[in-house]
Structures are given as structure tokens and as C-alpha cells.
Motif scaffolding. Structure first.
Motif, short mmCIF file in Angstrom:
data_model
loop_
_atom_site.label_atom_id
_atom_site.label_comp_id
_atom_site.label_asym_id
_atom_site.label_seq_id
_atom_site.Cartn_x
_atom_site.Cartn_y
_atom_site.Cartn_z
N GLY A 11 -29.58 9.94 -30.07
CA GLY A 11 -28.91 11.37 -29.40
C GLY A 11 -29.04 12.21 -30.62
O GLY A 11 -29.05 13.52 -30.13
N VAL A 12 -28.98 12.13 -31.77
CA VAL A 12 -29.28 13.27 -32.95
C VAL A 12 -30.89 13.58 -32.64
O VAL A 12 -31.04 14.77 -32.78
CB VAL A 12 -29.10 12.83 -34.11
CG1 VAL A 12 -29.26 13.79 -35.12
CG2 VAL A 12 -27.55 12.59 -34.48
N ALA A 13 -31.63 12.75 -32.15
CA ALA A 13 -32.95 13.28 -32.13
C ALA A 13 -33.33 14.04 -30.83
O ALA A 13 -33.89 15.21 -31.17
CB ALA A 13 -33.98 11.93 -31.75
N ALA A 14 -32.45 13.89 -29.81
CA ALA A 14 -32.38 14.86 -28.69
C ALA A 14 -31.84 16.29 -29.18
O ALA A 14 -32.02 17.32 -28.82
CB ALA A 14 -31.64 14.29 -27.55
N GLU A 15 -30.83 16.14 -30.09
CA GLU A 15 -29.94 17.33 -30.62
C GLU A 15 -31.30 18.27 -31.55
O GLU A 15 -31.39 19.37 -31.41
CB GLU A 15 -29.06 17.16 -31.46
CG GLU A 15 -27.81 16.74 -30.69
CD GLU A 15 -26.78 16.11 -31.49
OE1 GLU A 15 -26.66 16.35 -32.80
OE2 GLU A 15 -25.85 15.34 -30.89
N TRP A 16 -31.90 17.47 -32.31
CA TRP A 16 -32.84 18.19 -33.20
C TRP A 16 -34.06 18.88 -32.33
O TRP A 16 -34.51 20.01 -32.57
CB TRP A 16 -33.85 17.24 -34.02
CG TRP A 16 -34.64 17.93 -35.01
CD1 TRP A 16 -34.05 18.28 -36.35
CD2 TRP A 16 -35.85 18.15 -34.85
NE1 TRP A 16 -34.94 18.91 -37.10
CE2 TRP A 16 -36.48 18.93 -36.09
CE3 TRP A 16 -36.92 18.24 -33.78
CZ2 TRP A 16 -37.46 19.33 -36.26
CZ3 TRP A 16 -38.01 18.82 -34.26
CH2 TRP A 16 -38.53 19.35 -35.06
N ILE A 17 -34.48 18.10 -31.27
CA ILE A 17 -35.47 18.70 -30.21
C ILE A 17 -34.89 19.87 -29.41
O ILE A 17 -35.44 21.00 -29.49
CB ILE A 17 -35.98 17.65 -29.36
CG1 ILE A 17 -36.70 16.41 -29.92
CG2 ILE A 17 -36.70 18.35 -28.23
CD1 ILE A 17 -37.21 15.29 -28.97
N ALA A 18 -33.58 19.73 -29.14
CA ALA A 18 -33.13 21.09 -28.60
C ALA A 18 -33.03 22.19 -29.55
O ALA A 18 -33.41 23.35 -28.97
CB ALA A 18 -31.67 20.52 -27.89
N ALA A 19 -32.67 21.72 -30.50
CA ALA A 19 -32.58 23.10 -31.71
C ALA A 19 -34.13 23.55 -31.77
O ALA A 19 -34.30 24.87 -31.88
CB ALA A 19 -31.87 22.76 -32.94
N PHE A 20 -34.90 22.92 -32.04
CA PHE A 20 -36.19 23.19 -32.34
C PHE A 20 -37.15 24.00 -31.19
O PHE A 20 -37.78 24.81 -31.29
CB PHE A 20 -37.07 21.89 -32.96
CG PHE A 20 -38.55 22.51 -33.39
CD1 PHE A 20 -38.53 22.91 -34.32
CD2 PHE A 20 -39.68 21.64 -32.89
CE1 PHE A 20 -39.75 23.40 -34.91
CE2 PHE A 20 -40.92 21.76 -33.57
CZ PHE A 20 -41.07 22.49 -34.64
#
Length: 426
Positions: free
Chosen positions: A326-335
Motif C-alpha cells: 500500500g505505501v509502496a504504491a503511494e510512494w510511486i504515485a508521489a514520485f
């Protein structure tokens, strides 16, 4: 861009024992709400060229999840997959990993990456066609495009002027007329278009321009398509270019094309955008002042449209064994979101989506690569594609065609048979 974006796949025997499903977050649940840390693997390009963009993504995630720890590891392209293959067989998988876009295929086929919801990422409905294809396997999305690099036409405007050509071509008729004039002016030992025949990235652009393809998918099965009428037309168009304008070694590949071009015995090339700059580097420039003699243009195709280009690039994926998906997807979305894409564009990269291409097309400094990238193609996302590349089937076909060893039809038929033997093999 200075790095070559097209990485070798070589993943046919890559990993053993990849789990078919992911676990919970590190210290939390699979939705990511309670994750205490994540690990992000990127290549050294991010570390050396845009570390501030990495930090911005970190800041966005830590703002939402106070106290979370974000670990970063950076790898060179030759080393990354060896390390990844080893760690995927353990319970120590990273949560985000950068992949060359052609590298994605074998890993998706093996079930190494978690499916993602494309709608959670900005401009996903406008991802560049080839980049979207690179993260899609059997209709499901397993990654997020990061950035891209394409191909453009580059020619010696001084030589064009000598031949009476005043402007870069915008149509196929203008291009061939210009090449004919240059060839006549410079003689039979000169290459009006230096096009190494084994360069299948260029050859397949002609195939896709004609409405053909390397292979077609039906359900979960792929079948080679090089003998279709459309593909044969594209191969014949490519052969015409090589026959008429390429007067170098027809067995030599494109690996040292910038060096050869810098020697001054060619007027035109269709190549990655960075190759012109490499040819003009003092180490390669045997012409003298080559930098000021080069001009980029969008390569027109015989179809009357811009020649579709292969887009090299990077994607970001979440290993299926990640415990913080879940957080991995959030990091990718931000990046990869709007601010991240703006930063990447500022570093000379192409964005991952068509919306961000619009302002680049309006800027003379970036108009050519941005316009060229709008029309793109990608290799078949078939489980055995790595074996097709490893066997050099397309290169062999193109060399046979260029040297007249086989007719286009014979060479395509043999290539189809060879591809069909391996393309569906995991």
C-alpha cells in the motif's frame, strides 16, 4: 539522455520460488496503513541526476505516515537484476523496484510483481502507448511508467544544404527526395542514411508503420506475425532504405553508430535522441564542429504519418513479496505524479504521459523528441519474449534480407517459425 534505456532482458531462467501472493505490511496490514518502513530500489540515474525528486516523494509519504522509514538502495543497470533475482527468492524483497521497460516482461510472466490499480496514478489514462504496454500483462497492470526516451531523425544539415535541400523533411516524399539528392551529390561510397541492417528497433518501426506487428495475441497465446501482408510491406520499406542509402557493412549492428556517424561518411541516422550528441562529442567528432552541423527532426514514415518509435524507458514495480504494498504504491504515485514528471522533464527526459508532452511540443528545444514519442510501439509482452531476443531471431532475419541471402518473404517465414517455438514459453 546519456544512458541507454533499452536493457537486455535475459530473464528466462531468472528466479526460483517466487510466491504467488504478498504478505502484510512491515508492522501493518496489506493496505499500508501501519507500515513502519519501505525499501525503494532505483538505479544510479536517480541518485546522480535527480536526488531532489526522490526526496520530494519521501517527504510526501512521511507527511502522510509520520515516523515511517524509507530506505533507498541504488544499483547500476548491469548489477540490478542479478541482485533482484536473488532477493526475490527470499523474504527480503524491496517494496519498490525500478525496471527497464523491456525487463518487465519476464518478471510479469513469472508472477514477480503485484498488480496495481492504474487509476490511482496521475495521468494513467494518458500514459504513452509503449509505456502502458510495458506494464501490462494479459490485460492487467503490474507497474507504473517512470520516464522515457525515444528515437528521432538526425542529419547533417550542411550536407543537405550542399545537395540543395533547405529544410528538414516533414513527409516521406520530402525525405526520400532529400536522401536521393544527397546520395547523388556524395557518391556511392557515402551513406545518405546510415542504417545498420540488424537494428531491429528501427526495422520494426517500419513494420508497425505499415500496420504490421512482431506478434499478435489471442487470449493468452501469442503468434508471430511477420509474414502478414502489412508486416511484409514494412520489411520491404526497410529493405529499400538499406539498399538505397546504407553503404556500410550490412552485418554490423548499431552499437557504435554514433562513433561511425562522427567519422563523417553518413548524412542521416534514425537513432536514440542522445546519439547525435555522442557523435558530436570531441572523442567521436572527426568532422570538426559536428555539433553545429546536426539537426534533429521527426522521422516521417511511408504511411504518411510520423514513423512510430520504440520507446526505451523505466518503470516502477512492486514485488509481490513486498510486505508494504500500500505505501509502496503511494510512494510511486508521489514520485511519478505531476511534480515528479515536471522535475524529470527539467532533467531532459520525456514524461510518462501525453498530457505533459503538449508543452514540450510547443518548445523548439524539445519539440522533436516530444512529437516523435506520441506515436510509439512496444515489443510483445509475451512470456517467451526474452528468448526471442536472446536467440537474435529478428537480427538474423534482417541481416539475411539486407545481404540478399533470403527474400523478405522467406526470411520472415523462417523468423515466424523460430519465434513461435519460444514466444509462449515461460
Amino acid at each position: 539522455m546519456k544512458r541507454k534505456l533499452i536493457a537486455a532482458i535475459g530473464v528466462a531462467g531468472m528466479m526460483v520460488g517466487i510466491a504467488a501472493c504478498g504478505g502484510g505490511d512491515k508492522g501493518g496490514d496489506s493496505a499500508g496503513g501501519g507500515a513502519k518502513e519501505i525499501t525503494v530500489w532505483l538505479t544510479v540515474d536517480a541518485q546522480n541526476n535527480w536526488p531532489e525528486l526522490v526526496k520530494a516523494a519521501d517527504d510526501a509519504v512521511t507527511k502522510k505516515h509520520p515516523g515511517i522509514k524509507i530506505n533507498h538502495e541504488y544499483y547500476g543497470w548491469p548489477d540490478k537484476n542479478t541482485k533482484l533475482d536473488a532477493v526475490l527468492a527470499t523474504d527480503k524483497a524491496p517494496d519498490v523496484v525500478e525496471m527497464g521497460n523491456t525487463e518487465m516482461i519476464g518478471y510479469m510472466a513469472k508472477g514477480a510483481f503485484a498488480e496495481v490499480d492504474a487509476s490511482k496514478f496521475e495521468n494513467s489514462d494518458k500514459w504513452l502507448d509503449a509505456l502502458k504496454d510495458s506494464v501490462t500483462y494479459n490485460g492487467k497492470t503490474y507497474g507504473v511508467p517512470y520516464y522515457a526516451g525515444g528515437r528521432v531523425g538526425t542529419w547533417r544539415k550542411d550536407i543537405a544544404a550542399e545537395a540543395g535541400v533547405k529544410a528538414a523533411p516533414k513527409t516521406w516524399a520530402e525525405l526520400t527526395a532529400a536522401l536521393d539528392a544527397i546520395q547523388k551529390k556524395k557518391g556511392a561510397k557515402f551513406s545518405a542514411w546510415y542504417q545498420p541492417s540488424p537494428d531491429w528497433y528501427a526495422a520494426m518501426s517500419f513494420v508497425y508503420d505499415a500496420g504490421g506487428s512482431i506478434a499478435e495475441q489471442s487470449g493468452e497465446t501469442w503468434k508471430s506475425n511477420l509474414s502478414s501482408p502489412e508486416s511484409l510491406k514494412g520489411l520491404n520499406d526497410y529493405k529499400t532504405i538499406v539498399d538505397k542509402y546504407m553503404h556500410g557493412d550490412k552485418t554490423k549492428d548499431e552499437a557504435d553508430r554514433p562513433v561511425v556517424f562522427g567519422q563523417g561518411n553518413a548524412a542521416t541516422m534514425f537513432a536514440a535522441a542522445w546519439e547525435g550528441a555522442t557523435a558530436a562529442d570531441p572523442k567521436s567528432d572527426k568532422v570538426g564542429g559536428l555539433k553545429d552541423k546536426l539537426e534533429n527532426f521527426v522521422m516521417p514514415g511511408p504511411s504518411g504519418k510520423n514513423l512510430p518509435v520504440f520507446l526505451g524507458g523505466s518503470d516502477l514495480a512492486i514485488p509481490v513479496k513486498s510486505k508494504a504494498q500500500g505505501v509502496a504504491a503511494e510512494w510511486i504515485a508521489a514520485f511519478t505524479g505531476a511534480e515528479g514528471q515536471k522535475g524529470l522533464i527539467g532533467k531532459g527526459n520525456l514524461p510518462n504521459n501525453k498530457a505533459d508532452l503538449a508543452p514540450l511540443k510547443a518548445d523548439p528545444a524539445t519539440a522533436v523528441p516530444a512529437t516523435a514519442a506520441e506515436s510509439s510501439w512496444f515489443v510483445p509482452t509475451a512470456p517467451g519474449w526474452g528468448q526471442v531476443e536472446k536467440a537474435q531471431i529478428l537480427k538474423t532475419m534482417l541481416i539475411d534480407i539486407a545481404n540478399g541471402k533470403k527474400s523478405v518473404e522467406e526470411a520472415a517465414k523462417e523468423a515466424d517459425a523460430a519465434i513461435d517455438k519460444v514466444i509462449n514459453t515461460k
